[in-house]
Each structure stands twice: as structure tokens, then as C-alpha cells.
Scaffold this motif. Structure first.
Motif, short mmCIF file in Angstrom:
data_model
loop_
_atom_site.label_atom_id
_atom_site.label_comp_id
_atom_site.label_asym_id
_atom_site.label_seq_id
_atom_site.Cartn_x
_atom_site.Cartn_y
_atom_site.Cartn_z
N LYS A 35 63.37 58.92 46.25
CA LYS A 35 62.54 58.75 45.34
C LYS A 35 61.99 57.45 45.18
O LYS A 35 62.51 56.41 44.54
N VAL A 36 60.37 56.99 45.55
CA VAL A 36 59.67 55.63 45.54
C VAL A 36 59.17 55.11 43.80
O VAL A 36 57.66 56.11 44.13
N HIS A 37 59.10 54.31 43.01
CA HIS A 37 58.35 54.04 42.07
C HIS A 37 57.77 52.70 42.50
O HIS A 37 58.69 51.55 41.92
N CYS A 38 56.63 52.48 43.31
CA CYS A 38 55.61 51.39 43.03
C CYS A 38 54.22 51.36 41.66
O CYS A 38 54.30 51.76 40.75
N LEU A 39 55.03 49.86 40.70
CA LEU A 39 54.25 48.89 39.86
C LEU A 39 53.42 48.06 40.80
O LEU A 39 53.88 47.34 41.10
N PRO A 40 51.56 47.98 39.86
CA PRO A 40 50.66 46.87 40.88
C PRO A 40 51.62 45.63 39.48
O PRO A 40 51.28 45.58 38.63
N ILE A 41 51.09 44.57 40.34
CA ILE A 41 50.90 43.47 39.57
C ILE A 41 50.03 43.18 40.24
O ILE A 41 49.30 41.77 41.53
N PRO A 42 49.04 43.29 39.36
CA PRO A 42 47.38 42.13 39.91
C PRO A 42 48.11 40.59 39.52
O PRO A 42 48.74 39.98 39.00
N ARG A 43 47.11 39.73 40.67
CA ARG A 43 47.25 38.36 40.60
C ARG A 43 46.11 37.67 40.78
O ARG A 43 45.13 38.37 41.59
N ILE A 44 45.54 36.73 39.82
CA ILE A 44 44.33 35.40 40.06
C ILE A 44 44.78 34.37 40.28
O ILE A 44 45.45 33.45 39.70
N PHE A 45 43.99 34.43 41.38
CA PHE A 45 43.22 33.03 41.93
C PHE A 45 42.37 31.77 41.60
O PHE A 45 41.54 32.51 41.42
N ARG A 46 42.39 30.84 41.54
CA ARG A 46 41.62 29.96 41.96
C ARG A 46 41.04 29.20 43.25
O ARG A 46 42.07 29.14 43.32
N ILE A 47 40.21 30.04 43.77
CA ILE A 47 39.96 29.40 45.10
C ILE A 47 38.62 28.13 44.79
O ILE A 47 37.58 28.63 44.60
N CYS A 48 39.11 26.83 45.45
CA CYS A 48 37.71 25.91 45.26
C CYS A 48 37.90 25.48 47.02
O CYS A 48 39.09 24.45 47.84
#
Length: 102
Positions: A35-48
Motif C-alpha cells: 500500500k502506497v501513501h503519498c503526501l503533497p509537498i508544495p514548493r514556491i519559486f521566484r523566477i526572474c
């Protein structure tokens, strides 16, 4: 009101981008199945423009109701200066950092 000199370009605008990655863990379930459990990991980047992207996830404040992202003003002083991958130096032995043995 004077206009800026011709050799001065207007300040380029940076933008924020979000990617959603997942961390998954497998565990044994009933009858030998996995059984596989997946958790979301949001990442925010600044792009210049003309600069490497910099991850801002730990420095931003996100309004969970509206999804609005606020970057605190002093974050630019706290973040390390990024460089393009082509400028990253790779050492064959990660422990010697280019120093001769001895």
C-alpha cells in the motif's frame, strides 16, 4: 520630469511559480500486498528573467483561504545568491573539495 538614460533598462519583473511534488511511502498491507501513501509537498519559486530560479517556500506567507502568496521584504537579504547549473563546480571526491591529499 526627466526620462531615464538610454542605457538604463527598466527593472525586470519577477514572478512566482508553484510546483507540487509528492513524497510517497510504501508499507505492507493485508495479504502481502503493498500500500502506497503519498503526501503533497508544495514548493514556491521566484523566477526572474536572466537569473536562476530560487526556492522561496520557507520564506513566503500563504493565505490558506485565498491562496494569495506574500513575500516578506527582507527575504532578498536572507536568500543565498543563486547561480546557473553551468557554473556549479562538481568534484569527483565530495570530501576533498579540490584540495590535494596529504
Amino acid at each position: 520630469m526627466s526620462s531615464p538614460p538610454d542605457n538604463v533598462q527598466p527593472r525586470e519583473q519577477c514572478r512566482l511559480a508553484e510546483i507540487l511534488q509528492y513524497k510517497c511511502v510504501a508499507e505492507d498491507a493485508d495479504k502481502g500486498q503493498l500500500k502506497v501513501h503519498c503526501l503533497p509537498i508544495p514548493r514556491i519559486f521566484r523566477i526572474c528573467p536572466n537569473r536562476p530560479a530560487v526556492e522561496m517556500t520557507r520564506f513566503v506567507d500563504v493565505d490558506l483561504e485565498s491562496g494569495a502568496v506574500h513575500i516578506p521584504a527582507p527575504s532578498s537579504q536572507v536568500l543565498p545568491k543563486a547561480k546557473p547549473w553551468r557554473d556549479v563546480v562538481r568534484y569527483d571526491n565530495p570530501f576533498d573539495n579540490g584540495r590535494p591529499e596529504g
